[in-house]
Structure formats: C-alpha cells, structure tokens
Design a protein around this motif. Structure first.
Motif, PDB file in Angstrom:
ATOM      1  N   LEU A   6      18.736   5.087  -4.718  1.00 61.96           N
ATOM      2  CA  LEU A   6      17.652   4.352  -4.067  1.00 61.96           C
ATOM      3  C   LEU A   6      17.175   3.192  -4.933  1.00 61.96           C
ATOM      4  O   LEU A   6      16.914   2.098  -4.430  1.00 61.96           O
ATOM      5  CB  LEU A   6      16.484   5.288  -3.760  1.00 61.96           C
ATOM      6  CG  LEU A   6      16.712   6.334  -2.678  1.00 61.96           C
ATOM      7  CD1 LEU A   6      15.534   7.308  -2.620  1.00 61.96           C
ATOM      8  CD2 LEU A   6      16.933   5.670  -1.331  1.00 61.96           C
ATOM      9  N   VAL A   7      17.065   3.440  -6.221  1.00 65.55           N
ATOM     10  CA  VAL A   7      16.585   2.401  -7.141  1.00 65.55           C
ATOM     11  C   VAL A   7      17.539   1.212  -7.160  1.00 65.55           C
ATOM     12  O   VAL A   7      17.112   0.057  -7.142  1.00 65.55           O
ATOM     13  CB  VAL A   7      16.412   2.978  -8.568  1.00 65.55           C
ATOM     14  CG1 VAL A   7      16.199   1.858  -9.583  1.00 65.55           C
ATOM     15  CG2 VAL A   7      15.248   3.964  -8.609  1.00 65.55           C
ATOM     16  N   TYR A   8      18.836   1.485  -7.171  1.00 68.90           N
ATOM     17  CA  TYR A   8      19.818   0.412  -7.310  1.00 68.90           C
ATOM     18  C   TYR A   8      20.496   0.036  -5.992  1.00 68.90           C
ATOM     19  O   TYR A   8      21.515  -0.654  -5.997  1.00 68.90           O
ATOM     20  CB  TYR A   8      20.862   0.802  -8.360  1.00 68.90           C
ATOM     21  CG  TYR A   8      20.247   0.975  -9.731  1.00 68.90           C
ATOM     22  CD1 TYR A   8      19.670  -0.107 -10.387  1.00 68.90           C
ATOM     23  CD2 TYR A   8      20.213   2.213 -10.348  1.00 68.90           C
ATOM     24  CE1 TYR A   8      19.087   0.044 -11.632  1.00 68.90           C
ATOM     25  CE2 TYR A   8      19.631   2.378 -11.595  1.00 68.90           C
ATOM     26  CZ  TYR A   8      19.060   1.287 -12.229  1.00 68.90           C
ATOM     27  OH  TYR A   8      18.479   1.439 -13.463  1.00 68.90           O
ATOM     28  N   ALA A   9      19.935   0.439  -4.884  1.00 70.95           N
ATOM     29  CA  ALA A   9      20.542   0.160  -3.574  1.00 70.95           C
ATOM     30  C   ALA A   9      20.585  -1.333  -3.262  1.00 70.95           C
ATOM     31  O   ALA A   9      21.419  -1.776  -2.481  1.00 70.95           O
ATOM     32  CB  ALA A   9      19.794   0.903  -2.472  1.00 70.95           C
ATOM     33  N   GLU A  10      19.700  -2.101  -3.864  1.00 67.67           N
ATOM     34  CA  GLU A  10      19.654  -3.539  -3.597  1.00 67.67           C
ATOM     35  C   GLU A  10      20.904  -4.258  -4.100  1.00 67.67           C
ATOM     36  O   GLU A  10      21.189  -5.369  -3.705  1.00 67.67           O
ATOM     37  CB  GLU A  10      18.416  -4.151  -4.272  1.00 67.67           C
ATOM     38  CG  GLU A  10      17.105  -3.627  -3.729  1.00 67.67           C
ATOM     39  CD  GLU A  10      16.864  -4.070  -2.305  1.00 67.67           C
ATOM     40  OE1 GLU A  10      17.170  -5.236  -1.970  1.00 67.67           O
ATOM     41  OE2 GLU A  10      16.381  -3.242  -1.514  1.00 67.67           O
ATOM     42  N   ARG A  11      21.627  -3.625  -5.003  1.00 66.07           N
ATOM     43  CA  ARG A  11      22.848  -4.188  -5.581  1.00 66.07           C
ATOM     44  C   ARG A  11      22.591  -5.519  -6.281  1.00 66.07           C
ATOM     45  O   ARG A  11      23.386  -6.450  -6.218  1.00 66.07           O
ATOM     46  CB  ARG A  11      23.927  -4.356  -4.520  1.00 66.07           C
ATOM     47  CG  ARG A  11      24.379  -3.046  -3.941  1.00 66.07           C
ATOM     48  CD  ARG A  11      25.616  -3.237  -3.096  1.00 66.07           C
ATOM     49  NE  ARG A  11      26.010  -1.964  -2.558  1.00 66.07           N
ATOM     50  CZ  ARG A  11      25.934  -1.653  -1.276  1.00 66.07           C
ATOM     51  NH1 ARG A  11      25.509  -2.527  -0.413  1.00 66.07           N
ATOM     52  NH2 ARG A  11      26.314  -0.481  -0.858  1.00 66.07           N
ATOM     53  N   ASN A  12      21.471  -5.603  -6.921  1.00 67.28           N
ATOM     54  CA  ASN A  12      21.115  -6.797  -7.663  1.00 67.28           C
ATOM     55  C   ASN A  12      21.943  -6.826  -8.949  1.00 67.28           C
ATOM     56  O   ASN A  12      21.805  -5.937  -9.786  1.00 67.28           O
ATOM     57  CB  ASN A  12      19.614  -6.767  -7.987  1.00 67.28           C
ATOM     58  CG  ASN A  12      19.139  -8.015  -8.674  1.00 67.28           C
ATOM     59  OD1 ASN A  12      19.934  -8.806  -9.170  1.00 67.28           O
ATOM     60  ND2 ASN A  12      17.832  -8.182  -8.708  1.00 67.28           N
ATOM     61  N   ASN A  53      20.977  -1.981 -16.541  1.00 62.48           N
ATOM     62  CA  ASN A  53      20.066  -0.832 -16.412  1.00 62.48           C
ATOM     63  C   ASN A  53      20.755   0.328 -15.691  1.00 62.48           C
ATOM     64  O   ASN A  53      20.603   1.490 -16.082  1.00 62.48           O
ATOM     65  CB  ASN A  53      18.798  -1.223 -15.649  1.00 62.48           C
ATOM     66  CG  ASN A  53      17.920  -2.167 -16.435  1.00 62.48           C
ATOM     67  OD1 ASN A  53      18.010  -2.249 -17.646  1.00 62.48           O
ATOM     68  ND2 ASN A  53      17.072  -2.892 -15.741  1.00 62.48           N
ATOM     69  N   ALA A  54      21.507   0.005 -14.646  1.00 56.22           N
ATOM     70  CA  ALA A  54      22.208   1.043 -13.883  1.00 56.22           C
ATOM     71  C   ALA A  54      23.250   1.729 -14.755  1.00 56.22           C
ATOM     72  O   ALA A  54      23.385   2.959 -14.719  1.00 56.22           O
ATOM     73  CB  ALA A  54      22.856   0.432 -12.645  1.00 56.22           C
ATOM     74  N   LEU A  55      23.969   0.957 -15.558  1.00 57.32           N
ATOM     75  CA  LEU A  55      24.964   1.555 -16.455  1.00 57.32           C
ATOM     76  C   LEU A  55      24.301   2.452 -17.493  1.00 57.32           C
ATOM     77  O   LEU A  55      24.809   3.532 -17.805  1.00 57.32           O
ATOM     78  CB  LEU A  55      25.786   0.457 -17.146  1.00 57.32           C
ATOM     79  CG  LEU A  55      26.877  -0.176 -16.300  1.00 57.32           C
ATOM     80  CD1 LEU A  55      27.494  -1.363 -17.025  1.00 57.32           C
ATOM     81  CD2 LEU A  55      27.933   0.847 -15.926  1.00 57.32           C
ATOM     82  N   LYS A  56      23.177   2.032 -18.012  1.00 55.08           N
ATOM     83  CA  LYS A  56      22.442   2.842 -18.995  1.00 55.08           C
ATOM     84  C   LYS A  56      21.988   4.153 -18.350  1.00 55.08           C
ATOM     85  O   LYS A  56      22.132   5.228 -18.935  1.00 55.08           O
ATOM     86  CB  LYS A  56      21.237   2.055 -19.533  1.00 55.08           C
ATOM     87  CG  LYS A  56      20.341   2.849 -20.451  1.00 55.08           C
ATOM     88  CD  LYS A  56      21.029   3.201 -21.754  1.00 55.08           C
ATOM     89  CE  LYS A  56      20.076   3.891 -22.696  1.00 55.08           C
ATOM     90  NZ  LYS A  56      20.463   5.233 -23.051  1.00 55.08           N
ATOM     91  N   ASP A  57      21.441   4.076 -17.139  1.00 53.40           N
ATOM     92  CA  ASP A  57      21.014   5.285 -16.430  1.00 53.40           C
ATOM     93  C   ASP A  57      22.203   6.203 -16.142  1.00 53.40           C
ATOM     94  O   ASP A  57      22.094   7.431 -16.244  1.00 53.40           O
ATOM     95  CB  ASP A  57      20.289   4.929 -15.133  1.00 53.40           C
ATOM     96  CG  ASP A  57      18.906   4.362 -15.369  1.00 53.40           C
ATOM     97  OD1 ASP A  57      18.361   4.553 -16.484  1.00 53.40           O
ATOM     98  OD2 ASP A  57      18.360   3.718 -14.447  1.00 53.40           O
ATOM     99  N   ILE A  76      29.121   1.535  -9.390  1.00 52.36           N
ATOM    100  CA  ILE A  76      28.110   2.453  -9.911  1.00 52.36           C
ATOM    101  C   ILE A  76      27.523   3.288  -8.777  1.00 52.36           C
ATOM    102  O   ILE A  76      27.352   4.498  -8.899  1.00 52.36           O
ATOM    103  CB  ILE A  76      27.007   1.673 -10.661  1.00 52.36           C
ATOM    104  CG1 ILE A  76      27.595   1.029 -11.924  1.00 52.36           C
ATOM    105  CG2 ILE A  76      25.836   2.594 -11.022  1.00 52.36           C
ATOM    106  CD1 ILE A  76      26.663   0.089 -12.630  1.00 52.36           C
ATOM    107  N   LEU A  77      27.241   2.637  -7.650  1.00 50.36           N
ATOM    108  CA  LEU A  77      26.700   3.363  -6.498  1.00 50.36           C
ATOM    109  C   LEU A  77      27.702   4.391  -5.967  1.00 50.36           C
ATOM    110  O   LEU A  77      27.319   5.497  -5.590  1.00 50.36           O
ATOM    111  CB  LEU A  77      26.288   2.379  -5.401  1.00 50.36           C
ATOM    112  CG  LEU A  77      25.083   1.502  -5.737  1.00 50.36           C
ATOM    113  CD1 LEU A  77      24.892   0.429  -4.680  1.00 50.36           C
ATOM    114  CD2 LEU A  77      23.829   2.331  -5.887  1.00 50.36           C
ATOM    115  N   GLU A  78      28.977   4.028  -5.965  1.00 53.44           N
ATOM    116  CA  GLU A  78      30.003   4.977  -5.522  1.00 53.44           C
ATOM    117  C   GLU A  78      30.110   6.163  -6.484  1.00 53.44           C
ATOM    118  O   GLU A  78      30.290   7.304  -6.059  1.00 53.44           O
ATOM    119  CB  GLU A  78      31.352   4.268  -5.385  1.00 53.44           C
ATOM    120  CG  GLU A  78      31.415   3.341  -4.189  1.00 53.44           C
ATOM    121  CD  GLU A  78      32.688   2.492  -4.155  1.00 53.44           C
ATOM    122  OE1 GLU A  78      33.557   2.648  -5.057  1.00 53.44           O
ATOM    123  OE2 GLU A  78      32.807   1.675  -3.234  1.00 53.44           O
TER     124      GLU A  78
END
Length: 175
Positions: free
Chosen positions: A113-119, A125-129, A4-6
């Motif tokens: 920035l929000v998902y940088a923690e890779r939790n 949530n990341a997929l929804k965004d 997702i980050l990539e």
C-alpha cells in the motif's frame, strides 16, 4: 518499482501459506498431546482406584492384579510418549512461528500500500524496507520448526481453493 511490488506480493502469498501451515501443525500437535494425555490420566485414575478397592478385599482373583498391572504399564507408556514427543512444546513453537509469519504477511500488505504509487523516488526506501523484511524472515526461518510436507501440501491446496487466482503459487520458503 514493479519488481519490488511483485516480490512483496509473492512474499505475502508464500508467508500467508506458511502462517496457515504453522497454525494447522500447532493444532495437530495439540490434538496429539491430548490423545496421549487424556487416556494416561484416565488409566492412572482407574489403576489407583482399583488398587485401593482390592486392598480391602482378601480373596481377589489374580486377573484383577494382572489387569491393574497392565493398565499401570499402559498409563506409564502413554505418559512417557507424551513427554518424549513434546507435542505441547512443539505446538507452542508452531503457534509462535504462525504468528510471526502472519505478521510478515501484514507487513507486506502494508508495504504494498505504501509503495503502490510506484514513485521511482521511493525505490531506495522500498529496497531498504524489503531488505529489513528479508532479514526478519531469515531470523524467523532459523527459529521456526519445519512444517511437515503433508501439512504444507494440504495448506497449499486449501490456500489455492480459497484464492483461485493463486493456483500454482507456493514455492516452499527455504531456510
């Protein structure tokens, strides 16, 4: 989460290029609008002044009438071309698209920035965004004019020169 980050990183680059391309094309269309509009105005003013000037004179050489007629036709052609090509309207559409793509680029930066923690708990949530972002991109792409290949390629080179780590990046977004 890394995928997702990539994806967000790729979107940030791609739509940054798109934003810059639309800004560049808006500028180009505005210049073309002025290159047709200013001469049309100047020529129309000259024709108007020359007609009023020759009305009072009775022995005017026929070449002045011919010149005034040719200038009048030239002014009409330039004004018609300006209307036909709608450069100012196209510039506005490109400017709107540029702003919307720049907004997407800022959103991708924020999401990174929000998902940088890779939790892993945040994956849903990341997929929804990301899905929301893709839907927004779909709408923007449908409503935006195309960037000519020549402009896009120039922006791509400029973008790579400004960001050497991005050389070779820039698959053109599809509609």
């Amino acid at each position: 989460m890394q995928d997702i980050l990539e994806t967000l990183d790729r979107y940030q680059r791609t739509y940054g290029i798109s934003a810059r391309g639309h800004y560049r094309n808006a500028e180009l269309k505005n210049r073309r609008h002025f290159w047709l509009g200013v001469p049309a105005i100047v020529i129309s003013a000259i024709v108007g002044a020359s007609i009023f000037g020759t009305i009072e004179q009775q022995n005017v050489h026929p070449y002045w009438y011919i010149a005034a007629g040719m200038l009048s036709v030239t002014a009409s052609v330039l004004a018609s071309l300006q209307t036909f090509f709608s450069f100012s309207e196209m510039a506005e559409k490109h400017l709107i698209a540029a702003r919307r793509y720049a907004s997407i680029r800022r959103k991708t930066r924020l999401l990174k920035l929000v998902y940088a923690e890779r939790n892993p708990d945040q994956r849903d949530n990341a997929l929804k965004d990301l899905e929301d972002l893709i839907e927004e991109l779909k709408v923007i792409a449908e409503e935006s004019p195309a960037i000519p290949d020549k402009v896009y390629d120039a922006v791509l080179v400029e973008f790579a020169n400004d960001n050497p780590e991005l050389a070779g990046v820039g698959s053109r977004p599809s509609k």
